[in-house]
Design a protein around this motif. Structure first.
Motif, PDB file in Angstrom:
ATOM      1  N   THR A  76     -37.870  23.039 -14.952  1.00 14.94           N
ATOM      2  CA  THR A  76     -36.885  22.280 -14.895  1.00 14.94           C
ATOM      3  C   THR A  76     -36.495  23.315 -15.452  1.00 14.94           C
ATOM      4  O   THR A  76     -34.925  23.225 -15.943  1.00 14.94           O
ATOM      5  CB  THR A  76     -37.168  20.887 -14.527  1.00 14.94           C
ATOM      6  N   ARG A  77     -36.858  23.868 -16.764  1.00 12.51           N
ATOM      7  CA  ARG A  77     -36.371  24.569 -17.420  1.00 12.51           C
ATOM      8  C   ARG A  77     -36.466  25.918 -17.090  1.00 12.51           C
ATOM      9  O   ARG A  77     -37.285  27.000 -17.164  1.00 12.51           O
ATOM     10  CB  ARG A  77     -36.820  25.084 -18.445  1.00 12.51           C
ATOM     11  N   ASN A  78     -35.016  27.141 -16.346  1.00 11.80           N
ATOM     12  CA  ASN A  78     -35.647  27.857 -16.051  1.00 11.80           C
ATOM     13  C   ASN A  78     -35.123  29.148 -16.257  1.00 11.80           C
ATOM     14  O   ASN A  78     -36.514  29.977 -16.064  1.00 11.80           O
ATOM     15  CB  ASN A  78     -33.808  28.352 -15.502  1.00 11.80           C
ATOM     16  N   HIS A  79     -34.859  29.254 -17.812  1.00 14.32           N
ATOM     17  CA  HIS A  79     -35.314  30.178 -18.368  1.00 14.32           C
ATOM     18  C   HIS A  79     -37.100  30.345 -18.639  1.00 14.32           C
ATOM     19  O   HIS A  79     -37.878  31.357 -18.452  1.00 14.32           O
ATOM     20  CB  HIS A  79     -35.007  30.390 -20.133  1.00 14.32           C
ATOM     21  N   GLU A  80     -37.581  29.869 -18.183  1.00 12.40           N
ATOM     22  CA  GLU A  80     -39.233  29.702 -18.448  1.00 12.40           C
ATOM     23  C   GLU A  80     -39.915  30.223 -16.937  1.00 12.40           C
ATOM     24  O   GLU A  80     -41.394  31.235 -17.462  1.00 12.40           O
ATOM     25  CB  GLU A  80     -40.053  28.423 -17.943  1.00 12.40           C
ATOM     26  N   ALA A  81     -38.979  30.511 -15.433  1.00 14.98           N
ATOM     27  CA  ALA A  81     -39.171  31.618 -15.341  1.00 14.98           C
ATOM     28  C   ALA A  81     -39.192  33.193 -15.706  1.00 14.98           C
ATOM     29  O   ALA A  81     -39.214  33.831 -14.571  1.00 14.98           O
ATOM     30  CB  ALA A  81     -38.911  31.109 -13.400  1.00 14.98           C
ATOM     31  N   VAL A  82     -38.434  33.483 -16.817  1.00 16.79           N
ATOM     32  CA  VAL A  82     -38.112  34.496 -16.410  1.00 16.79           C
ATOM     33  C   VAL A  82     -38.940  35.430 -17.289  1.00 16.79           C
ATOM     34  O   VAL A  82     -39.493  36.619 -16.701  1.00 16.79           O
ATOM     35  CB  VAL A  82     -37.081  34.886 -17.354  1.00 16.79           C
ATOM     36  N   PRO A  83     -39.679  34.995 -18.987  1.00 12.78           N
ATOM     37  CA  PRO A  83     -40.031  36.338 -19.844  1.00 12.78           C
ATOM     38  C   PRO A  83     -41.299  36.500 -18.610  1.00 12.78           C
ATOM     39  O   PRO A  83     -42.292  35.772 -17.485  1.00 12.78           O
ATOM     40  CB  PRO A  83     -40.717  35.165 -20.563  1.00 12.78           C
ATOM     41  N   SER A  84     -42.087  37.464 -19.250  1.00 15.08           N
ATOM     42  CA  SER A  84     -42.887  38.310 -18.021  1.00 15.08           C
ATOM     43  C   SER A  84     -43.325  38.054 -16.268  1.00 15.08           C
ATOM     44  O   SER A  84     -44.572  38.476 -16.182  1.00 15.08           O
ATOM     45  CB  SER A  84     -44.428  37.941 -19.141  1.00 15.08           C
TER      46      SER A  84
ATOM     47  N   LYS B 182     -28.289  28.318  -4.532  1.00 16.36           N
ATOM     48  CA  LYS B 182     -26.352  28.907  -3.646  1.00 16.36           C
ATOM     49  C   LYS B 182     -25.699  29.537  -4.104  1.00 16.36           C
ATOM     50  O   LYS B 182     -26.114  29.251  -5.663  1.00 16.36           O
ATOM     51  CB  LYS B 182     -26.532  27.522  -3.164  1.00 16.36           C
ATOM     52  N   PRO B 183     -24.840  30.460  -3.748  1.00 17.48           N
ATOM     53  CA  PRO B 183     -23.586  31.039  -3.817  1.00 17.48           C
ATOM     54  C   PRO B 183     -23.166  30.337  -5.264  1.00 17.48           C
ATOM     55  O   PRO B 183     -22.435  30.925  -5.657  1.00 17.48           O
ATOM     56  CB  PRO B 183     -23.372  31.639  -2.718  1.00 17.48           C
ATOM     57  N   GLN B 184     -22.197  29.211  -4.289  1.00 17.78           N
ATOM     58  CA  GLN B 184     -21.743  28.204  -5.545  1.00 17.78           C
ATOM     59  C   GLN B 184     -22.643  27.906  -6.445  1.00 17.78           C
ATOM     60  O   GLN B 184     -21.910  27.487  -7.717  1.00 17.78           O
ATOM     61  CB  GLN B 184     -21.102  27.190  -4.185  1.00 17.78           C
ATOM     62  N   GLN B 185     -23.799  27.878  -6.530  1.00 18.90           N
ATOM     63  CA  GLN B 185     -24.834  27.515  -7.786  1.00 18.90           C
ATOM     64  C   GLN B 185     -24.993  28.572  -8.307  1.00 18.90           C
ATOM     65  O   GLN B 185     -25.367  28.213  -9.788  1.00 18.90           O
ATOM     66  CB  GLN B 185     -26.141  26.705  -7.542  1.00 18.90           C
ATOM     67  N   LEU B 186     -25.040  29.373  -8.710  1.00 19.14           N
ATOM     68  CA  LEU B 186     -25.405  31.062  -9.312  1.00 19.14           C
ATOM     69  C   LEU B 186     -24.316  31.592 -10.604  1.00 19.14           C
ATOM     70  O   LEU B 186     -25.292  31.348 -11.443  1.00 19.14           O
ATOM     71  CB  LEU B 186     -25.287  32.294  -7.995  1.00 19.14           C
TER      72      LEU B 186
ATOM     73  N   ALA C 171     -25.956  29.796 -17.756  1.00 20.96           N
ATOM     74  CA  ALA C 171     -26.506  29.095 -18.491  1.00 20.96           C
ATOM     75  C   ALA C 171     -28.144  29.594 -18.600  1.00 20.96           C
ATOM     76  O   ALA C 171     -29.131  28.918 -19.352  1.00 20.96           O
ATOM     77  CB  ALA C 171     -26.924  27.295 -17.807  1.00 20.96           C
ATOM     78  N   LEU C 172     -28.407  29.798 -18.390  1.00 24.26           N
ATOM     79  CA  LEU C 172     -29.676  30.649 -18.614  1.00 24.26           C
ATOM     80  C   LEU C 172     -30.114  31.292 -20.019  1.00 24.26           C
ATOM     81  O   LEU C 172     -29.253  31.965 -20.148  1.00 24.26           O
ATOM     82  CB  LEU C 172     -29.626  31.917 -17.698  1.00 24.26           C
ATOM     83  N   GLN C 173     -31.292  30.859 -20.394  1.00 22.59           N
ATOM     84  CA  GLN C 173     -30.760  30.865 -22.140  1.00 22.59           C
ATOM     85  C   GLN C 173     -31.974  31.867 -22.530  1.00 22.59           C
ATOM     86  O   GLN C 173     -32.107  32.408 -23.664  1.00 22.59           O
ATOM     87  CB  GLN C 173     -32.135  29.840 -22.823  1.00 22.59           C
ATOM     88  N   VAL C 174     -32.292  32.994 -21.946  1.00 25.03           N
ATOM     89  CA  VAL C 174     -33.132  34.373 -21.979  1.00 25.03           C
ATOM     90  C   VAL C 174     -32.256  35.214 -20.972  1.00 25.03           C
ATOM     91  O   VAL C 174     -31.781  35.085 -20.467  1.00 25.03           O
ATOM     92  CB  VAL C 174     -34.370  34.460 -21.344  1.00 25.03           C
TER      93      VAL C 174
ATOM     94  N   GLU D 248     -22.473  43.200 -13.472  1.00 24.02           N
ATOM     95  CA  GLU D 248     -21.985  42.176 -14.998  1.00 24.02           C
ATOM     96  C   GLU D 248     -22.489  41.308 -15.679  1.00 24.02           C
ATOM     97  O   GLU D 248     -22.551  40.905 -16.355  1.00 24.02           O
ATOM     98  CB  GLU D 248     -20.914  41.769 -14.078  1.00 24.02           C
ATOM     99  N   ARG D 249     -23.427  39.845 -14.828  1.00 28.42           N
ATOM    100  CA  ARG D 249     -23.360  39.212 -15.342  1.00 28.42           C
ATOM    101  C   ARG D 249     -25.485  39.009 -15.554  1.00 28.42           C
ATOM    102  O   ARG D 249     -25.582  38.337 -16.584  1.00 28.42           O
ATOM    103  CB  ARG D 249     -23.519  37.588 -14.120  1.00 28.42           C
TER     104      ARG D 249
END
Ligand SMILES: NC(=O)c1ccc[n+]([C@@H]2O[C@H](COP(=O)([O-])OP(=O)(O)OC[C@H]3O[C@@H](n4cnc5c(N)ncnc54)[C@H](OP(=O)(O)O)[C@@H]3O)[C@@H](O)[C@H]2O)c1
Length: 266
Positions: A53-61, A70-74, A80-83, A105-106
């Motif tokens: 449930t922690r988005n940043h854990e899907a990013v490393p490696s 959804k586009p409106q949630q992006l 909020a992405l911490q990494v 840009e983001r």
């Protein structure tokens, strides 16, 4: 290949299922992030993938990070992405209407490919279009294409065409289904059950598509091959002409493209 996915909804599940089915990745090479714990538990049980449930854990490696919210949630999700998303990671965005410039840009370091898939990725016959961002490499384009071809056809287009693509192939399944729905209703008055009429209509739509896709016929040649003067098909086609079918289709595309542009402009 390691794939991280943020937003584990309907599209993400269908795409991930195709990658697993086609052995592009093993379950332990996928990390799914979502805000809904019940959804994650269900997906972990059915596919054996990693979940968080922690988005940043899907990013490393990860080699590929897919943005499936959804586009409106992006915007909120990315803020909020911490990494930071590292330059080594290819980012696929499937968010309708969110342009590459906005995404770059983001995500200042990320190599981006914007994708418009459609709902038929559930059955492996999707049409997906994609366009690459300024930092994406030739290898990124190939990786994106390879991943998209695991659940259907893929076509690279300039980003200026993405609103038209969104209307034709992103929303297209709903327009074709609307035609089938109307046929099923009308056929009921003649005694066909809804199940019978749906199979007759949908299989016929699939047959029509296969004739056009194998390049043997253009739509005009197909129409001519089925219709003869004063015949059954011609009688129906004359109604389409009289009721200005082309105008209806033209207007629905114009309005859908306009809406896609409005969404892109926020
Ligand atoms: N559906 C289509 O036919 C289609 C076609 C082409 C492109 N797309 C694109 O595909 C994307 C996904 O569509 P979908 O139909 O799969 O949507 P969906 O089923 O609503 O999936 C989005 C998931 O992301 C979750 N989520 C929301 N905010 C989040 C956050 N901050 N962090 C992590 N997860 C979050 C949602 O939870 P909640 O439900 O609690 O919000 C939901 O589980 C969209 O951008 C859409 O434009 C869809």
């Amino acid at each position: 290949m390691r794939i991280g996915i943020i937003g584990a909804g309907n599209m993400s599940e269908a795409m991930m299922a195709a990658w697993l089915r086609n052995q592009v990745v093993k379950p332990d090479e996928i990390m799914l992030a979502d805000v809904r714990e019940d959804r994650l538990t269900d997906l972990r049980q059915r596919y054996g993938v990693g979940v968080t449930t922690r988005n940043h854990e899907a990013v490393p490696s990860t080699d590929v990070l897919m943005l499936g919210v959804k586009p409106q949630q992006l915007a909120e999700m990315l803020d909020a992405l911490q990494v930071a998303v590292a330059p080594r990671c290819l980012v696929l965005s499937i968010a309708a209407g969110k342009r590459l410039e906005w995404l770059e840009e983001r995500l200042p370091a990320a190599r981006l490919v914007r994708v418009m898939p459609n709902i038929a990725c559930r059955t492996g016959v999707a049409m997906s279009a994609y366009c690459a961002g300024t930092r994406a490499t030739v290898a990124d384009r190939s990786t994106a294409r390879m991943l998209l071809e695991k659940f259907g056809r893929a076509m690279e287009v300039p980003e200026t065409l993405m609103d038209a693509v969104t209307a034709v192939s992103g929303s297209g399944p709903a327009f074709f289904a609307r035609m089938i729905q109307a046929m099923v209703s009308a056929a009921a008055a003649e005694g066909l059950t809804p199940d019978q009429a749906q199979v007759l209509a949908a299989q016929t739509m699939q047959g029509t598509a296969s004739l056009l896709l194998d390049g043997a016929m253009s739509p005009r040649e197909l129409i001519d091959a089925v219709s003869s003067a004063r015949g059954v098909t011609m009688a129906g086609l004359q109604v389409m002409d009289r009721r200005r079918f082309d105008e209806i289709v033209g207007e629905l595309l114009t309005v859908s493209i306009q809406r896609s542009r409005e969404l892109a402009e926020g």
